[in-house]
Motif scaffolding. Sequence first.
Motif, PDB file in Angstrom:
ATOM      1  N   ILE A 169      84.781 116.166  55.822  1.00 18.83           N
ATOM      2  CA  ILE A 169      85.626 117.484  56.328  1.00 18.83           C
ATOM      3  C   ILE A 169      87.042 117.024  56.169  1.00 18.83           C
ATOM      4  N   ALA A 170      87.811 117.893  55.633  1.00 14.81           N
ATOM      5  CA  ALA A 170      89.149 117.826  55.652  1.00 14.81           C
ATOM      6  C   ALA A 170      89.771 119.044  56.590  1.00 14.81           C
ATOM      7  N   GLU A 171      90.669 118.502  57.566  1.00 17.10           N
ATOM      8  CA  GLU A 171      91.333 119.501  58.409  1.00 17.10           C
ATOM      9  C   GLU A 171      92.864 119.528  57.841  1.00 17.10           C
ATOM     10  N   LEU A 172      93.121 120.810  57.120  1.00 15.89           N
ATOM     11  CA  LEU A 172      94.448 121.143  56.668  1.00 15.89           C
ATOM     12  C   LEU A 172      95.243 122.014  57.616  1.00 15.89           C
ATOM     13  N   GLU A 173      96.549 121.695  57.765  1.00 15.84           N
ATOM     14  CA  GLU A 173      97.470 122.479  58.356  1.00 15.84           C
ATOM     15  C   GLU A 173      98.206 123.301  57.382  1.00 15.84           C
ATOM     16  N   LEU A 174      98.573 124.585  57.316  1.00 13.91           N
ATOM     17  CA  LEU A 174      99.065 125.432  56.614  1.00 13.91           C
ATOM     18  C   LEU A 174     100.379 126.093  57.112  1.00 13.91           C
ATOM     19  N   ILE A 175     101.145 126.274  56.086  1.00 10.52           N
ATOM     20  CA  ILE A 175     102.395 127.093  56.441  1.00 10.52           C
ATOM     21  C   ILE A 175     102.655 128.177  55.108  1.00 10.52           C
ATOM     22  N   ALA A 176     103.084 129.333  55.712  1.00  7.55           N
ATOM     23  CA  ALA A 176     103.481 130.226  54.737  1.00  7.55           C
ATOM     24  C   ALA A 176     105.017 130.645  54.950  1.00  7.55           C
ATOM     25  N   GLU A 177     105.980 130.491  54.229  1.00  2.00           N
ATOM     26  CA  GLU A 177     107.626 130.656  54.448  1.00  2.00           C
ATOM     27  C   GLU A 177     107.994 131.734  53.518  1.00  2.00           C
ATOM     28  N   LYS A 178     109.157 132.471  53.957  1.00  2.00           N
ATOM     29  CA  LYS A 178     109.611 133.376  53.028  1.00  2.00           C
ATOM     30  C   LYS A 178     110.793 132.524  52.544  1.00  2.00           C
ATOM     31  N   ALA A 179     111.365 131.318  53.412  1.00  2.00           N
ATOM     32  CA  ALA A 179     112.701 130.749  53.056  1.00  2.00           C
ATOM     33  C   ALA A 179     112.158 129.332  53.905  1.00  2.00           C
ATOM     34  N   PRO A 180     113.029 128.493  53.558  1.00  2.00           N
ATOM     35  CA  PRO A 180     112.772 127.001  54.222  1.00  2.00           C
ATOM     36  C   PRO A 180     112.867 127.250  55.824  1.00  2.00           C
ATOM     37  N   GLY A 181     111.810 127.193  56.664  1.00  2.00           N
ATOM     38  CA  GLY A 181     111.817 127.256  58.085  1.00  2.00           C
ATOM     39  C   GLY A 181     111.593 128.767  58.519  1.00  2.00           C
ATOM     40  N   GLU A 182     111.605 129.707  57.540  1.00  2.00           N
ATOM     41  CA  GLU A 182     111.265 130.968  58.273  1.00  2.00           C
ATOM     42  C   GLU A 182     109.778 131.295  57.928  1.00  2.00           C
ATOM     43  N   ARG A 183     109.261 131.214  58.775  1.00  2.00           N
ATOM     44  CA  ARG A 183     107.565 131.005  58.820  1.00  2.00           C
ATOM     45  C   ARG A 183     107.135 132.559  58.777  1.00  2.00           C
ATOM     46  N   VAL A 184     106.284 133.009  58.083  1.00  2.00           N
ATOM     47  CA  VAL A 184     105.708 134.332  58.223  1.00  2.00           C
ATOM     48  C   VAL A 184     104.273 134.329  58.589  1.00  2.00           C
ATOM     49  N   GLY A 185     103.845 132.742  58.569  1.00  2.00           N
ATOM     50  CA  GLY A 185     102.546 132.516  59.047  1.00  2.00           C
ATOM     51  C   GLY A 185     102.163 131.305  59.086  1.00  2.00           C
ATOM     52  N   THR A 186     101.387 130.772  60.095  1.00  2.00           N
ATOM     53  CA  THR A 186     100.930 129.346  60.086  1.00  2.00           C
ATOM     54  C   THR A 186      99.361 129.260  60.447  1.00  2.00           C
ATOM     55  N   GLY A 187      98.642 128.244  59.921  1.00  2.00           N
ATOM     56  CA  GLY A 187      97.388 128.488  60.065  1.00  2.00           C
ATOM     57  C   GLY A 187      96.781 126.956  59.894  1.00  2.00           C
ATOM     58  N   THR A 188      95.367 126.920  59.814  1.00  2.00           N
ATOM     59  CA  THR A 188      94.707 125.765  59.520  1.00  2.00           C
ATOM     60  C   THR A 188      93.383 126.240  58.648  1.00  2.00           C
ATOM     61  N   ALA A 189      92.844 125.352  57.989  1.00  2.00           N
ATOM     62  CA  ALA A 189      91.947 125.490  57.182  1.00  2.00           C
ATOM     63  C   ALA A 189      90.834 124.126  57.142  1.00  2.00           C
ATOM     64  N   THR A 190      89.389 124.374  57.247  1.00  2.00           N
ATOM     65  CA  THR A 190      88.631 123.223  57.069  1.00  2.00           C
ATOM     66  C   THR A 190      87.759 123.388  55.762  1.00  2.00           C
ATOM     67  N   LEU A 191      88.061 122.195  54.895  1.00  2.00           N
ATOM     68  CA  LEU A 191      87.443 122.145  53.811  1.00  2.00           C
ATOM     69  C   LEU A 191      86.186 121.301  53.807  1.00  2.00           C
ATOM     70  N   THR A 192      85.060 121.573  53.277  1.00  2.00           N
ATOM     71  CA  THR A 192      83.860 120.699  53.428  1.00  2.00           C
ATOM     72  C   THR A 192      83.411 120.425  51.934  1.00  2.00           C
ATOM     73  N   CYS A 193      83.247 119.028  51.956  1.00  2.00           N
ATOM     74  CA  CYS A 193      82.792 118.268  50.736  1.00  2.00           C
ATOM     75  C   CYS A 193      81.426 117.515  50.694  1.00  2.00           C
ATOM     76  N   LYS A 194      80.506 117.814  50.022  1.00  2.00           N
ATOM     77  CA  LYS A 194      79.346 116.774  49.962  1.00  2.00           C
ATOM     78  C   LYS A 194      80.001 115.529  49.317  1.00  2.00           C
ATOM     79  N   ILE A 195      79.532 114.561  49.744  1.00  2.00           N
ATOM     80  CA  ILE A 195      79.855 113.038  49.474  1.00  2.00           C
ATOM     81  C   ILE A 195      78.609 112.506  48.793  1.00  2.00           C
ATOM     82  N   GLU A 196      78.640 111.964  47.612  1.00  2.00           N
ATOM     83  CA  GLU A 196      77.563 111.377  46.934  1.00  2.00           C
ATOM     84  C   GLU A 196      77.727 109.834  47.080  1.00  2.00           C
ATOM     85  N   ASN A 197      76.898 109.218  47.836  1.00  2.00           N
ATOM     86  CA  ASN A 197      76.928 107.763  47.945  1.00  2.00           C
ATOM     87  C   ASN A 197      76.233 106.910  46.524  1.00  2.00           C
ATOM     88  N   ASP A 198      76.941 106.316  45.945  1.00  2.00           N
ATOM     89  CA  ASP A 198      76.035 105.599  45.084  1.00  2.00           C
ATOM     90  C   ASP A 198      76.512 104.099  44.989  1.00  2.00           C
TER      91      ASP A 198
END
Lengths: 149, 147
Positions: free
Chosen positions: B118-147
């Motif tokens: 499970i990867a927790e990501l921090e996200l930023i959407a900007e229209k110019a450096p430092g000018e944030r139009v949105g901030t958020g988070t996402a969780t990516l889930t990945c099956k891990i194959e042990n071999d």
Amino acid sequence: MDLDKSMIGITSKPYIAEIDLARVTRFAQAIGDENPLYFDETYAADTAYKGVTVPPTFLVALGSNAEFPLKWDFKRMLHGEQEFIYHQPVRIGDRLECTMAVTDVYDRVGKSGTMQFLVLDTEMKNEDGVLAAVARNTIIYRPAQKGAY
Amino acid sequence: MKAITTIPFSELHVEMQLPPLTKPPVTREQLVQYAQASGDLNPLHTDDAFAKSIGMDGVIAHGMLIMGFLGQYVQELAGTESVVSNFNMRFGAMTKPGDAITCSGAVKQLTETDGQGIAELELIAEKAPGERVGTGTATLTCKIEND
């Protein structure tokens, strides 16, 4: 109407939202999102989704049919935050049974006084009755006043 | 603008900065298309005269269009191995036609349970450096194959 905690738990009648390929395609095109996961079965079959799914924000295009037993003042409502919780991939052709509920009402003190927040969760179940996704909409409910847009 | 490099899940590490995605400038035509596609027909996003009548300089983009850009970014980051299991955004500054939005992200946390990464990501959407139009988070889930 003003908000109060007694609203928590109030739920809309269920309504059906169909996941239609033409709508999904139009939605992805408007965003400019060309990921083949939304239209290429061969590509999508080899992904963790095991098949075509919808763009992560597509569910907002479904969420406006809830009949709610509350009279909101839409002019006071501002979309503050949006969240999507996915339990199962949403598929083209799904008929999702959607129910919207008030899951929280709270106040927060900010620079311009006390702001009220309203949290609306739309639960979406697939035809097997399995919860596929929740769309969580956090609304800033501004004080009633003249001149608000 | 085209697909960003897919990073294998196993190569993610905490604090890692992810390659950004810059979208073409938002256009009025795009706002009309998004209004129709999303069902959000508020004229604030499509009618300059209306927007001016309520004290704005002109139309502004739907906040959900910006989240759509971040959604594109997150889904590209998920690649073929992961699913996006959670995704949220707080709306920030307004986006106007002509603004080019850049999506960027970083890995905040990595955990492993029951054969899933499970990867927790921090996200930023900007229209110019430092000018944030949105901030958020996402969780990516990945099956891990042990071999």
